[in-house]
Design an enzyme around this catalytic site. Structure first.
Site: not given
Length: 366
Positions: A120, A142, A184, A226, A236, A241, A245, A248, A252, A266
């Protein structure tokens, strides 16, 4: 050393940036780990850096275990996650112990997710070895793995204890990987910093050629940008935030069609996606055609794809839109898009029609 704080209350940490930092990582980590051993998780392409880190830890009196995993996007899978968790449990990792992610974004995402769910929640450290991971995925917490339906659909927010960035490790990176990471970097200028985009236009070639001053400046600037956005919207929830993206959603979809393979990296997908976002914004009359052309020109000058044709993804528009329907940002059947009113003027639009996007992509493919 440049130090960028990521301010998140009790989850706050520092991003430390300096040439040669990997060789001093043991001294940097000793105050955090104390006398407990650490586990280093690396991919098979970072063997020289693994040797440097192992020696640095030993010099600081820190014992270490190692897990070496295959490189590539396929490593972000249920099977490898299970293998990694079993290995960590086999080493007797406790909740207060530290696992070090040494590699690119794939290793960072996987290790972050494994430590988020193991017992956990265990602690982890990011030591990114690619430009893309240094300026993006290593910062912000993330983490996750891919699913058959799409990229990063299974994951958690789990912040590292510290991020150590050594720009010198980029000397061993293939030029294509550096270019992909540069996408990026440029993204931060396109989001809300037109002056930084202009800096990239003037200095991007030097950065890509290995100029150390340009690298440190760009990495520090991107990380600070960032960190500011993450500090305002860690999970987010406010939409701030989501600006990260940019490129993206289109990107993606292109990656998914390419099978998340080396056919389209990527960062290359992000560059093409940003080009498409600006083209779509220009088609809607949100930004000028000149701004969209300026963005495309910089991608071409940097050796990156500027849109659909340059990405070499030849799927029908309907198929690309179908990939978008599996995007994790989909809410109540609506997919938010990052669009632009100009360079440095990105905003989140929750009213975009996917039917209209499909027609746009069909036009782009002609």
């Amino acid at each position: 050393m440049k130090v960028v704080p990521v301010s998140l209350g009790e989850r706050s940490y520092e991003v430390r940036i300096a040439g040669g930092l990997l060789a001093r990582a043991g001294d940097e980590l000793a105050p955090l780990v104390g006398t407990r051993p650490v586990v280093i998780v690396a991919d098979e392409h970072v063997a020289p850096h693994l040797d440097t880190l192992r020696h640095s830890l030993a010099q600081a009196g820190i014992a270490s275990h190692e897990v070496v995993l295959p490189s590539g996007e396929g490593t972000k899978s249920w099977a490898v996650l299970e293998r990694l968790c079993d290995a960590l449990l086999g080493f007797g990792v406790e909740r207060q112990d530290h696992v070090v992610a040494l590699g690119g974004g794939v290793i960072g995402d996987l290790v972050g997710f494994a430590t988020a769910i193991l017992k956990r929640g265990c602690r982890f450290v990011q030591i990114p070895t690619t430009l893309l991971a240094q300026v993006d995925s290593s910062v912000g917490g993330k983490t996750g793995i891919n699913a058959r339906a799409g990229k990063n659909l299974i994951g958690a927010f789990h912040q590292p204890r510290v991020v150590l960035i050594d720009p010198d490790v980029l000397d061993t990176l293939p030029a294509r990987q550096v270019r992909a990471g540069y996408a990026e970097v440029v993204k931060y200028g396109l989001i809300d910093d037109a002056n930084f985009f202009a800096w990239c236009e003037a200095n991007g070639a030097a950065l890509l050629a290995g100029n150390p001053e340009a690298r440190v400046y760009a990495i520090t600037h991107a990380v600070a940008a960032k960190a500011r956005i993450v500090g305002e919207d860690e999970f987010e929830t406010t939409g701030q935030r989501a600006l990260l993206n940019l490129g993206h959603t289109f990107g993606h979809a292109l990656e998914a069609e390419a099978g998340f393979s080396d056919r389209l990296l990527h960062g290359e997908a992000v560059a093409a996606g940003c080009g498409l976002a600006f083209d779509y914004s220009a088609a809607l009359g949100l930004c000028t055609r000149a701004d969209a052309d300026r963005v495309a020109a910089h991608w071409r000058e940097s050796g990156l794809p500027d849109g659909l044709a340059a990405s070499r993804v030849t799927a029908p528009a309907a198929r690309l839109v179908e990939h978008m329907r599996h995007d994790k940002k989909m809410t109540a059947g609506t997919l938010p898009f990052l669009l632009a009113r100009g360079i440095g003027q990105t905003y989140l639009d929750k009213t975009v029609s996917l039917d209209r996007v499909e027609r746009f992509l069909a036009d782009e493919a002609r």
